[in-house]
Design an enzyme around this catalytic site. Structure first.
Site, mmCIF file in Angstrom:
data_model
loop_
_atom_site.group_PDB
_atom_site.id
_atom_site.type_symbol
_atom_site.label_atom_id
_atom_site.label_comp_id
_atom_site.label_asym_id
_atom_site.label_seq_id
_atom_site.Cartn_x
_atom_site.Cartn_y
_atom_site.Cartn_z
ATOM 1 N N ASP A 38 38.606 45.999 39.451
ATOM 2 C CA ASP A 38 37.542 46.897 39.404
ATOM 3 C C ASP A 38 36.252 46.615 40.816
ATOM 4 O OD1 ASP A 38 35.486 45.038 38.083
ATOM 5 O OD2 ASP A 38 37.292 44.684 37.081
ATOM 6 N N ASP B 161 33.242 45.576 39.613
ATOM 7 C CA ASP B 161 32.101 45.028 38.905
ATOM 8 C C ASP B 161 31.031 46.228 38.560
ATOM 9 O OD1 ASP B 161 31.571 42.395 37.511
ATOM 10 O OD2 ASP B 161 29.735 42.327 38.888
#
Length: 307
Positions: A228, A230
């Site tokens: 991802d 973050d």
């Protein structure tokens, strides 16, 4: 088959490099090696308590791979609860001299996209509840951490990863791993702070393992797999457990392939590393001044220096 392995019976930490094992510490989503069959499972008792799980042994060519699930194979341990010292001590006690650490991480930079792979060469420590050293209780050592990850092993891992990464993903050679305590993800303010420091990725485990592996004279390299962006990325959906799990599943097959292929390279090259002698100039306390119970715990690392 499960064997019990005791400190008083073990001599495998003294194995020469040509007979040593490759360790694999599997992170979130990576709980076993699926390319080859496990031929033995062992329980290791350590002076630092029980490891995260039993150690499963696999073999390819003439090389044995010792695999341990970092969080336990049922993912029962959060990043703070992981028995880091027990895990590293256990691996060294059975002759491991190289560790590959597949790990889930978040990206802190636009060009490092979800499903990319990063082989970091630096870290910044933002943890505060972790065991930082084996050397206490009357014994002091200072190992150099200028290059916290093994450069030689990381170079090999980069080459193998580049050859086995699926199309559409990118390999990033080098980068700074920001280690946070967890288990919650970052606040947006924290994430932007780490970006301003130039950090590449964020995770919760590799810094602690890398420090302890250096003291244990084990070459250590991180296979950081991005799940991802973050929470800093305002135009990308906010990091969620569902997103992370979906990308973890996509990354697991790639990690298995890379581990299998690097094992074949390690089997052939048996690469030497500066990490294999990192205590040589780091031991400070004279052995005659160290309590006997401390010397007993440390002997698997210090036998070649203290006798």
């Amino acid at each position: 088959m499960i064997n019990s392995h005791f400190i008083t019976m073990n001599k495998q930490h003294l194995l020469p490099i040509k007979e040593s094992r490759l360790g694999v510490i599997g992170g979130s989503g990576f709980y076993s090696i699926n390319k080859i069959d496990c031929h033995e499972e062992i329980e290791v008792n350590t002076p630092y308590g029980k490891p995260s799980d039993s150690i499963r042994l696999f073999k390819t060519g003439n090389l044995e791979i010792a695999f341990i699930a970092r969080h336990g194979r049922t993912h029962k341990l959060n990043p703070t609860e992981i028995p880091y010292k027990a895990n590293i001590w256990a691996l060294r006690s059975i002759g491991v001299r190289w560790i590959i650490a597949p790990s889930a991480v978040g990206s802190l930079q636009e060009q490092i996209r979800p499903l990319d792979i990063v082989i970091p060469d630096q870290f910044i420590d933002r943890t505060h509840k972790r065991p930082a050293t084996f050397f206490n209780e009357g014994a002091v050592a200072h190992v150099t951490m200028g290059d916290p990850f093994c450069m030689n092993l990381s170079g090999i891992l980069c080459n193998v990863s580049e050859e086995n990464i699926p199309g559409g993903r990118q390999l990033h050679r080098g980068g700074t791993y920001l280690a946070m305590e967890g288990p919650a993800f970052s606040t947006r303010a924290e994430s932007n702070l780490y970006r301003s420091w130039g950090c590449s990725i964020i995770g919760m485990t590799n810094h602690t393992e890398a420090r302890l592996a250096k003291e244990a004279e084990i070459a250590y390299s991180s296979l950081s797999m991005v799940t991802d962006y973050d929470c800093w990325h305002q135009t990308h959906q906010e990091v969620s457990v569902e997103m992370v799990l979906e990308n973890l599943r996509a990354n697991t097959e790639v990690a298995n392939k890379i581990v299998f292929e690097i094992a074949k390279v390690i089997d052939k090259k048996r690469p030497q590393s500066k990490s294999h002698s990192s205590l040589k100039d780091g031991l400070i306390t004279q052995k005659e001044n160290i309590p006997s119970f401390t010397k007993e715990k440390l002997k698997i690392f210090t036998d070649s220096y203290w006798g």
